[in-house]
Design a protein around this motif. Structure first.
Motif, PDB file in Angstrom:
ATOM      1  N   LYS A 282     -17.671   9.702 -19.431  1.00  0.00           N
ATOM      2  CA  LYS A 282     -16.281  10.003 -19.118  1.00  0.00           C
ATOM      3  C   LYS A 282     -16.033  11.505 -19.300  1.00  0.00           C
ATOM      4  O   LYS A 282     -16.410  12.084 -20.302  1.00  0.00           O
TER       5      LYS A 282
ATOM      6  N   LEU B 177     -18.882  13.972 -26.776  1.00  0.00           N
ATOM      7  CA  LEU B 177     -18.480  12.610 -26.430  1.00  0.00           C
ATOM      8  C   LEU B 177     -18.761  11.638 -27.568  1.00  0.00           C
ATOM      9  O   LEU B 177     -19.657  11.842 -28.374  1.00  0.00           O
TER      10      LEU B 177
ATOM     11  N   GLU C 157     -17.656   6.499 -24.848  1.00  0.00           N
ATOM     12  CA  GLU C 157     -17.394   7.230 -23.607  1.00  0.00           C
ATOM     13  C   GLU C 157     -18.652   7.390 -22.749  1.00  0.00           C
ATOM     14  O   GLU C 157     -18.589   7.986 -21.692  1.00  0.00           O
TER      15      GLU C 157
END
Length: 57
Positions: A11, A45, A49
């Motif tokens: 993400k 991250l 994610e």
């Protein structure tokens, strides 16, 4: 040690970005853990994610 290719997506601010990386590891589970560690460190991250889709030798 064997080489594993780990692919998936993570993400980011624009949605998701795909990745593919080659990792030297003892087995598939170690390769997964190293991929989480490497991506988390480089991109800031959390594990939630990061989506690992495939780990192949």
């Amino acid at each position: 040690m064997s080489q594993f290719t780990v692919s998936g997506r993570f993400k980011n601010r624009d949605g998701f970005a795909e990745f593919e990386t080659t990792i030297d590891a003892e087995n598939e589970n170690v390769a997964r853990e190293y991929a989480y560690t490497q991506l988390g460190s480089q991109h800031g991250l959390k594990r939630t994610e990061i989506e690992l889709e495939e780990v192949s030798q």
